[in-house]
Design a protein around this motif. Structure first.
Motif, PDB file in Angstrom:
ATOM      1  N   ASP A   1       0.975  -1.172   0.173  1.00 26.36           N
ATOM      2  CA  ASP A   1      -0.412  -0.348   0.175  1.00 26.36           C
ATOM      3  C   ASP A   1       0.790   0.952  -0.183  1.00 26.36           C
ATOM      4  OD1 ASP A   1      -2.491  -1.266  -0.667  1.00 26.36           O
ATOM      5  OD2 ASP A   1      -2.698  -0.997   1.698  1.00 26.36           O
TER       6      ASP A   1
ATOM      7  N   LYS B   1       0.972   1.540  -3.401  1.00 24.02           N
ATOM      8  CA  LYS B   1       0.264   1.759  -4.366  1.00 24.02           C
ATOM      9  C   LYS B   1       0.067   3.876  -3.440  1.00 24.02           C
ATOM     10  CE  LYS B   1      -5.036   1.342  -4.498  1.00 24.02           C
ATOM     11  NZ  LYS B   1      -6.358   1.155  -3.433  1.00 24.02           N
ATOM     12  N   ASP B   2       0.184   4.213  -2.760  1.00 29.13           N
ATOM     13  CA  ASP B   2       0.119   5.729  -2.085  1.00 29.13           C
ATOM     14  C   ASP B   2       1.277   6.497  -2.755  1.00 29.13           C
ATOM     15  OD1 ASP B   2      -1.455   4.995  -0.204  1.00 29.13           O
ATOM     16  OD2 ASP B   2      -0.076   4.925   1.426  1.00 29.13           O
TER      17      ASP B   2
ATOM     18  N   ILE C   1       2.643   5.954  -5.909  1.00 35.52           N
ATOM     19  CA  ILE C   1       2.065   6.087  -7.804  1.00 35.52           C
ATOM     20  C   ILE C   1       1.017   7.153  -7.847  1.00 35.52           C
ATOM     21  CG2 ILE C   1       1.047   4.361  -9.248  1.00 35.52           C
ATOM     22  CD1 ILE C   1       1.858   2.249  -8.214  1.00 35.52           C
ATOM     23  N   GLU C   2       0.325   6.998  -6.261  1.00 36.54           N
ATOM     24  CA  GLU C   2      -0.921   8.329  -6.379  1.00 36.54           C
ATOM     25  C   GLU C   2      -0.113   9.679  -6.227  1.00 36.54           C
ATOM     26  OE1 GLU C   2      -3.264   6.717  -3.695  1.00 36.54           O
ATOM     27  OE2 GLU C   2      -4.431   4.617  -5.153  1.00 36.54           O
TER      28      GLU C   2
ATOM     29  N   LEU D   1       2.147  -6.135  -5.289  1.00 42.29           N
ATOM     30  CA  LEU D   1       2.839  -4.632  -6.024  1.00 42.29           C
ATOM     31  C   LEU D   1       1.901  -4.220  -7.770  1.00 42.29           C
ATOM     32  CD1 LEU D   1       4.168  -2.642  -4.807  1.00 42.29           C
ATOM     33  CD2 LEU D   1       6.272  -4.210  -5.216  1.00 42.29           C
TER      34      LEU D   1
ATOM     35  N   TYR E   1      -0.594  -2.844  -9.334  1.00 43.09           N
ATOM     36  CA  TYR E   1      -0.943  -1.530  -8.795  1.00 43.09           C
ATOM     37  C   TYR E   1       0.531  -0.958 -10.068  1.00 43.09           C
ATOM     38  CZ  TYR E   1      -2.704  -2.111  -3.539  1.00 43.09           C
ATOM     39  OH  TYR E   1      -3.322  -2.348  -2.440  1.00 43.09           O
TER      40      TYR E   1
ATOM     41  N   THR F   1      -1.743  -1.211 -13.569  1.00 44.78           N
ATOM     42  CA  THR F   1      -2.620  -0.274 -13.729  1.00 44.78           C
ATOM     43  C   THR F   1      -2.515   0.733 -13.596  1.00 44.78           C
ATOM     44  OG1 THR F   1      -3.796  -1.885 -11.579  1.00 44.78           O
ATOM     45  CG2 THR F   1      -4.227  -0.304 -12.060  1.00 44.78           C
ATOM     46  N   ALA F   2      -0.856   1.198 -13.069  1.00 48.37           N
ATOM     47  CA  ALA F   2      -0.296   2.444 -13.411  1.00 48.37           C
ATOM     48  C   ALA F   2       0.288   2.783 -14.386  1.00 48.37           C
ATOM     49  CB  ALA F   2       0.285   2.829 -12.363  1.00 48.37           C
TER      50      ALA F   2
END
Lengths: 436, 436
Positions: B191, B194-195, B197-198, B219, B222, B225-226
């Motif tokens: 996560d 994930k954070d 990447i955001e 991972l 994530y 997806t990105a």
């Protein structure tokens, strides 16, 4: 005993399937499968012999027994990394040191010319605290990200030019901006770099290094005055390839000394071995950052044993002398050929690094790209001679054979080129007549 | 016959004079001169034997005769570049392919893990058309300019963090942000990525790749997806080092497949050999740029013969099985030691890649950096055992010996560590008592 394990078609099919297609084959339409080599000769799976004018890496001759014996003996003893003390690395550095100006006395061993050039950039950057780099047009300094950035030959096709990279015109007196009829082309080309440095300074940037050519002396002064360092990339030209001198930059006379020299290709006769030589001052600045430089395989006892053996063979067999003599003969024969073949625009080079530039029109210097490709193909198919092309238009036949290349090899190659050019010119003439 | 040519003092003096000081020596206060090695043993100039717990590169054992014979035989036959067709490169790629998920079926051969990671960046960049990279904290991916940029272990001491590099916390359950008492540390660490990447997206940037750890599965989802690709750097962990699996990423189960895998160090048992494996899609995007990738020494017949021989030895001698068994025994013995020595904060690792973290205070986990250095020094001087330290505080004793390391070797190393720690703890206690 068959030296190949697969049929040629099978090898080719597996190659296409398993190896990235960006890794190209020579003669891609009909590639050659080579199973053994010796001296300046390659042998295919049917034991057909090819004369090799391509393999500059196999400097002292393919599979030279003195080199392979030294490698095998050291491999059986020890092949640790350079964090342990070992004689080979220091003896080899000492031998290399003897070929260089006294100032270039600190060595870093790596595995490829690309690794050497990347490290040279790091050394220069650390020492000068500048980022900018001046390179020559059409230059190629390696396959790494950092080197594609400073290789106009590559970056023009890829990511484009970075703002910290500055391209100086290639001092080419055949088709460059100053040609043979110029009173002092060396000075004129050096001045283009001076102008470039001034322009860089006006933009508030600072140039770091540059590359070697016939105007190095003046250039070095300009670069040093501007706070930069001079890197000589000797990956292609070093180890006596040019005959008269062990290093390309030595053509400028004894008083000329670059700040960093990178070496590679011929150094290990095919074994992955390369090196950066620099001054105590630049090495000191690199040490002062407090960060270790560790190269896993760099300077291992086997690589250094191979490097030492290569130096021994160059000396014992007087291969630089051979490069001078055979290179001069080759250039002489090609220059004579030029008087009879309008297709030959220029003959240039020194030692066993010779180029034959083909043009369709001598006045306009129109590159004869297709003809060059045809000559390469016919030399391979009809005469079993391997030659490659180079230059921005791939119209230059390039000779950079193993340094044991003989007078007879040179004569054979020139005879075959003569026959093929005669043939091509005759059929061109016939085509023209038919047109009328 | 003496295996060294110079007296040790002379070698050391020449080393200091001729080799860049950034290239450090093991035991720099009193370096060891090694002249020969066999299996898991090193021998100095007086034929004193050392047990080697350091040389992960010499994977199947120093100077393994099957490997050196294969190298010598091929060196005598041919060592051209990979622009000629040859069986070894395709047979080797085929063998490697069999160890990997089906999707990873295109190979590029290079000379070092650094060259492999640099090429991985180029492949990822070309495929995703993104520049940004996510890496794990403390990571080291090589000595090249492009890799120092993505190695927090290095760039923090050098040029600093580039805006396109994003550092995720290391999933370390001993001293990381989520520890053993966390209900699901794998998810929690994933996560954080994930954070990240955001956050990167909010800045209008796009991330490219990441590195492997125990949370790879989540991972990878994530990252894909990105619009990124997942690069597994297996330079240290590959070729069965971890025992249970041939590749580190395979610990995540059969369904997990990175987009790019880089390999190096152990691949050639000391010979400069490394590789990038990727998918047809990524290789295709790299080919589509129309620019040749040429690596002078990469994939030459000798390197590939060496690589094939290494794979043969791993199989024939069941070295992954040995790594599992001996590694488990070593970890078990060290874990038992932990119950008796307050200095041991943590024992971790898998297969023959084991770490012993020393702390002066178990609660506070204060790194026992000096003690670790002392243990390394005493192991070398008193027991002739070579171990190195690692970690941001250099307080982790690291075991990554040749894969032929035996049960007895493990027992000897642990006994000696036991004795030295007992000694150190006793004298610490005495010091404390004296203070009272």
């Amino acid at each position: 005993m068959a030296l190949d394990k697969l049929k040629k078609e099978e090898t080719l099919a597996m190659r296409k399937r398993l190896i990235g297609q960006s890794c190209r084959l020579f003669y891609s339409d009909d590639p050659v499968k080579i199973v053994r080599a010796r001296g300046q000769y390659l042998f295919d799976e049917n034991d057909q012999r090819y004369l090799d004018c391509i393999s500059n890496v196999h400097h002292v001759g393919h599979c030279h027994p003195s080199v392979t014996k030294a490698a095998a003996a050291q491999m059986d003893l020890l092949n640790t990394n350079a964090r342990f003390l070992h004689d080979n690395i220091v003896l080899y550095a000492d031998r290399l040191s003897a070929t260089l100006p006294e100032k270039l006395c600190v060595f870093y061993f790596v595995n490829s010319g690309s690794e050497a050039n990347d490290l040279a950039l790091r050394l220069a950057q650390q020492y000068t605290q500048h980022e900018d780099v001046i390179v020559l047009d059409h230059a190629y300094h390696g396959h790494l990200k950092s080197l594609i950035d400073i290789s106009p030959y590559k970056f023009r096709k890829l990511a484009g030019q970075k703002e910290w990279v500055h391209v100086a015109p290639l001092p080419d007196t055949y088709r460059g901006i100053y040609r043979e009829n110029h009173p002092n082309p060396g000075q004129a080309y050096a001045d283009t770099v001076k102008d470039l440095i001034e322009e860089v300074h006006r933009k508030g940037r600072k140039p770091r290094d540059s590359d070697k050519v016939n105007f190095l002396h003046i250039l070095h002064r300009y670069v040093r005055t501007a706070g930069g360092v001079f890197v000589a990339d000797e990956v292609q030209t070093g180890f006596g390839r040019l005959g008269s001198h062990f290093w390309g930059f030595q053509q400028q006379g004894e008083s000329f000394c670059p700040d960093i020299v990178t070496m590679g290709k011929p150094m290990g006769n095919g074994h992955p071995l390369a090196c950066v030589a620099t001054t105590v001052e630049i090495a000191g600045a690199f040490t002062a950052n407090g960060v270790e430089y560790f190269n896993t395989f760099g300077g291992n006892p086997v690589s250094c044993a191979v490097g030492l053996a290569v130096l021994d063979v160059i000396e014992k067999e007087d291969l630089t002398g051979n490069a001078t003599r055979v290179g001069a003969h080759l250039k002489d024969l090609l220059t004579k050929l030029q008087t009879r073949h309008p297709l030959i625009g220029d003959v240039r080079g020194v030692g066993l690094f010779v180029g034959l530039e083909l043009v369709t029109d001598r006045e306009k210097k129109t590159p004869a790209t297709e003809t060059a490709a045809l000559v390469v193909k016919r030399l391979k198919e009809e005469d079993k001679i391997c030659v490659s092309t180079d230059g921005p238009w791939e119209n230059v036949l390039k000779f950079k054979p193993p340094m044991c290349f003989s007078m007879e090899d040179a004569e054979l190659a020139v005879q075959c080129i003569d026959r093929i050019l005669t043939d091509i010119e005759a059929s061109d003439l016939k085509l023209e007549k038919d047109d009328i």
